[in-house]
Design a protein around this motif. Sequence first.
Motif, PDB file in Angstrom:
ATOM      1  N   ASN A   1     -10.292 -15.205  -5.115  1.00  0.00           N
ATOM      2  CA  ASN A   1     -11.284 -14.321  -4.500  1.00  0.00           C
ATOM      3  C   ASN A   1     -11.799 -13.179  -5.367  1.00  0.00           C
ATOM      4  O   ASN A   1     -12.395 -12.237  -4.834  1.00  0.00           O
ATOM      5  CB  ASN A   1     -10.758 -13.767  -3.165  1.00  0.00           C
ATOM      6  N   ILE A   2     -11.583 -13.236  -6.679  1.00  0.00           N
ATOM      7  CA  ILE A   2     -12.194 -12.200  -7.509  1.00  0.00           C
ATOM      8  C   ILE A   2     -13.232 -12.828  -8.444  1.00  0.00           C
ATOM      9  O   ILE A   2     -13.171 -14.013  -8.767  1.00  0.00           O
ATOM     10  CB  ILE A   2     -11.166 -11.369  -8.316  1.00  0.00           C
ATOM     11  N   HIS A   3     -14.159 -12.001  -8.870  1.00  0.00           N
ATOM     12  CA  HIS A   3     -15.150 -12.425  -9.848  1.00  0.00           C
ATOM     13  C   HIS A   3     -14.465 -12.611 -11.199  1.00  0.00           C
ATOM     14  O   HIS A   3     -13.488 -11.925 -11.510  1.00  0.00           O
ATOM     15  CB  HIS A   3     -16.248 -11.369  -9.977  1.00  0.00           C
ATOM     16  N   ALA A   4     -14.992 -13.539 -11.979  1.00  0.00           N
ATOM     17  CA  ALA A   4     -14.375 -13.839 -13.273  1.00  0.00           C
ATOM     18  C   ALA A   4     -15.411 -14.431 -14.214  1.00  0.00           C
ATOM     19  O   ALA A   4     -16.422 -14.983 -13.777  1.00  0.00           O
ATOM     20  CB  ALA A   4     -13.230 -14.830 -13.091  1.00  0.00           C
ATOM     21  N   LYS A   5     -15.117 -14.329 -15.498  1.00  0.00           N
ATOM     22  CA  LYS A   5     -15.861 -15.139 -16.455  1.00  0.00           C
ATOM     23  C   LYS A   5     -15.394 -16.572 -16.182  1.00  0.00           C
ATOM     24  O   LYS A   5     -14.192 -16.810 -16.039  1.00  0.00           O
ATOM     25  CB  LYS A   5     -15.541 -14.728 -17.900  1.00  0.00           C
TER      26      LYS A   5
ATOM     27  N   TYR B   1       0.963  -9.975  -9.862  1.00  0.00           N
ATOM     28  CA  TYR B   1       0.753  -8.681  -9.221  1.00  0.00           C
ATOM     29  C   TYR B   1      -0.627  -8.638  -8.567  1.00  0.00           C
ATOM     30  O   TYR B   1      -0.778  -8.179  -7.436  1.00  0.00           O
ATOM     31  CB  TYR B   1       0.909  -7.547 -10.235  1.00  0.00           C
ATOM     32  N   MET B   2      -1.623  -9.128  -9.256  1.00  0.00           N
ATOM     33  CA  MET B   2      -2.978  -9.141  -8.709  1.00  0.00           C
ATOM     34  C   MET B   2      -3.048 -10.029  -7.456  1.00  0.00           C
ATOM     35  O   MET B   2      -3.698  -9.670  -6.475  1.00  0.00           O
ATOM     36  CB  MET B   2      -3.990  -9.640  -9.739  1.00  0.00           C
ATOM     37  N   ILE B   3      -2.375 -11.151  -7.479  1.00  0.00           N
ATOM     38  CA  ILE B   3      -2.361 -12.040  -6.313  1.00  0.00           C
ATOM     39  C   ILE B   3      -1.647 -11.362  -5.136  1.00  0.00           C
ATOM     40  O   ILE B   3      -2.102 -11.439  -3.994  1.00  0.00           O
ATOM     41  CB  ILE B   3      -1.703 -13.390  -6.658  1.00  0.00           C
ATOM     42  N   ALA B   4      -0.561 -10.664  -5.421  1.00  0.00           N
ATOM     43  CA  ALA B   4       0.230 -10.019  -4.370  1.00  0.00           C
ATOM     44  C   ALA B   4      -0.407  -8.727  -3.855  1.00  0.00           C
ATOM     45  O   ALA B   4      -0.026  -8.247  -2.789  1.00  0.00           O
ATOM     46  CB  ALA B   4       1.640  -9.723  -4.890  1.00  0.00           C
ATOM     47  N   HIS B   5      -1.350  -8.174  -4.611  1.00  0.00           N
ATOM     48  CA  HIS B   5      -1.987  -6.903  -4.245  1.00  0.00           C
ATOM     49  C   HIS B   5      -3.511  -7.070  -4.249  1.00  0.00           C
ATOM     50  O   HIS B   5      -4.191  -6.651  -5.189  1.00  0.00           O
ATOM     51  CB  HIS B   5      -1.553  -5.791  -5.209  1.00  0.00           C
ATOM     52  N   PRO B   6      -4.056  -7.684  -3.190  1.00  0.00           N
ATOM     53  CA  PRO B   6      -5.493  -7.973  -3.170  1.00  0.00           C
ATOM     54  C   PRO B   6      -6.386  -6.741  -3.290  1.00  0.00           C
ATOM     55  O   PRO B   6      -7.510  -6.846  -3.779  1.00  0.00           O
ATOM     56  CB  PRO B   6      -5.708  -8.705  -1.849  1.00  0.00           C
ATOM     57  N   GLU B   7      -5.892  -5.569  -2.882  1.00  0.00           N
ATOM     58  CA  GLU B   7      -6.701  -4.357  -3.022  1.00  0.00           C
ATOM     59  C   GLU B   7      -6.906  -4.019  -4.512  1.00  0.00           C
ATOM     60  O   GLU B   7      -7.993  -3.613  -4.921  1.00  0.00           O
ATOM     61  CB  GLU B   7      -6.092  -3.173  -2.256  1.00  0.00           C
ATOM     62  N   ASN B   8      -5.880  -4.226  -5.324  1.00  0.00           N
ATOM     63  CA  ASN B   8      -6.014  -4.014  -6.769  1.00  0.00           C
ATOM     64  C   ASN B   8      -6.871  -5.112  -7.402  1.00  0.00           C
ATOM     65  O   ASN B   8      -7.664  -4.843  -8.314  1.00  0.00           O
ATOM     66  CB  ASN B   8      -4.647  -3.957  -7.452  1.00  0.00           C
TER      67      ASN B   8
ATOM     68  N   GLN C   1     -10.427  -4.206  -6.838  1.00  0.00           N
ATOM     69  CA  GLN C   1     -10.845  -3.159  -7.781  1.00  0.00           C
ATOM     70  C   GLN C   1     -11.152  -3.773  -9.152  1.00  0.00           C
ATOM     71  O   GLN C   1     -12.140  -3.412  -9.798  1.00  0.00           O
ATOM     72  CB  GLN C   1      -9.741  -2.106  -7.943  1.00  0.00           C
ATOM     73  N   TYR C   2     -10.309  -4.686  -9.566  1.00  0.00           N
ATOM     74  CA  TYR C   2     -10.508  -5.364 -10.845  1.00  0.00           C
ATOM     75  C   TYR C   2     -11.800  -6.176 -10.817  1.00  0.00           C
ATOM     76  O   TYR C   2     -12.594  -6.146 -11.759  1.00  0.00           O
ATOM     77  CB  TYR C   2      -9.293  -6.259 -11.125  1.00  0.00           C
ATOM     78  N   SER C   3     -12.041  -6.863  -9.724  1.00  0.00           N
ATOM     79  CA  SER C   3     -13.254  -7.651  -9.566  1.00  0.00           C
ATOM     80  C   SER C   3     -14.494  -6.762  -9.666  1.00  0.00           C
ATOM     81  O   SER C   3     -15.461  -7.095 -10.371  1.00  0.00           O
ATOM     82  CB  SER C   3     -13.220  -8.373  -8.213  1.00  0.00           C
ATOM     83  N   GLN C   4     -14.472  -5.625  -8.980  1.00  0.00           N
ATOM     84  CA  GLN C   4     -15.592  -4.681  -9.020  1.00  0.00           C
ATOM     85  C   GLN C   4     -15.813  -4.153 -10.437  1.00  0.00           C
ATOM     86  O   GLN C   4     -16.949  -4.091 -10.918  1.00  0.00           O
ATOM     87  CB  GLN C   4     -15.326  -3.504  -8.069  1.00  0.00           C
ATOM     88  N   LEU C   5     -14.724  -3.807 -11.111  1.00  0.00           N
ATOM     89  CA  LEU C   5     -14.817  -3.299 -12.482  1.00  0.00           C
ATOM     90  C   LEU C   5     -15.435  -4.342 -13.399  1.00  0.00           C
ATOM     91  O   LEU C   5     -16.325  -4.032 -14.210  1.00  0.00           O
ATOM     92  CB  LEU C   5     -13.426  -2.892 -12.984  1.00  0.00           C
TER      93      LEU C   5
ATOM     94  N   PHE D   1      -7.556  -0.273 -17.157  1.00  0.00           N
ATOM     95  CA  PHE D   1      -7.167  -0.807 -15.852  1.00  0.00           C
ATOM     96  C   PHE D   1      -6.093  -1.878 -16.006  1.00  0.00           C
ATOM     97  O   PHE D   1      -5.082  -1.865 -15.295  1.00  0.00           O
ATOM     98  CB  PHE D   1      -8.389  -1.374 -15.121  1.00  0.00           C
ATOM     99  N   VAL D   2      -6.297  -2.800 -16.927  1.00  0.00           N
ATOM    100  CA  VAL D   2      -5.339  -3.894 -17.135  1.00  0.00           C
ATOM    101  C   VAL D   2      -3.976  -3.337 -17.539  1.00  0.00           C
ATOM    102  O   VAL D   2      -2.944  -3.745 -16.991  1.00  0.00           O
ATOM    103  CB  VAL D   2      -5.873  -4.904 -18.173  1.00  0.00           C
TER     104      VAL D   2
END
Length: 178
Positions: free
Chosen positions: A44-48, A121-128, A131-135, A157-158
């Motif tokens: 569910n996050i944006h990615a290259k 960590y990213m999978i377990a913390h969708p709010e983070n 944020q990463y997706s938005q960035l 951020f990473v």
Amino acid sequence: MFVEVVPYNPQWKKAFNAESEKLIAALAENLVFIHHIGSTAIPNIHAKPIIDFLIEVKNIDLITEQTSAIEKLGYEAMGEFGLSGRRYFRKENPSGIRTHHVHIYETNSPEIKRHLAFRDYMIAHPENAEQYSQLKQELAQKHPYNIEGYMDGKNEFVKRMEKKAMRSQTFMNQSDRL
């Protein structure tokens, strides 16, 4: 190189699995595990739209002998490519667009733990993850033809998330091991 960040695509997991089968054959007995890493591994996050593989091998020195088998799959061998202890390969489609990155490390490399910790960590913390997706989206708009600017913009951020991940010990989800 144009920096393209796209919405999550559930086909990325299938593309990872299909390419993994080819890499398993190329690496044979030296292979320990293949992990799906990078943003395409985080739902569910944006990615290259580039599939990243983290491959654990028994002996990193054997990769030199196995390079031709990996190159036959369409990969370009890049050596350590700036990271000691890593062997890096990249693949493009017939149009010259990058589609795959392969990062190979010998088992017990701390880089393996770092990459998996961040992903899990990213999978377990969708709010983070959001944020990463938005960035990533903001940076792609700000630096559409500057991959270094895009990467530099993500770095703080990473690193912050990696520290949280390593402290939380929520990583080591082995569901993607092949």
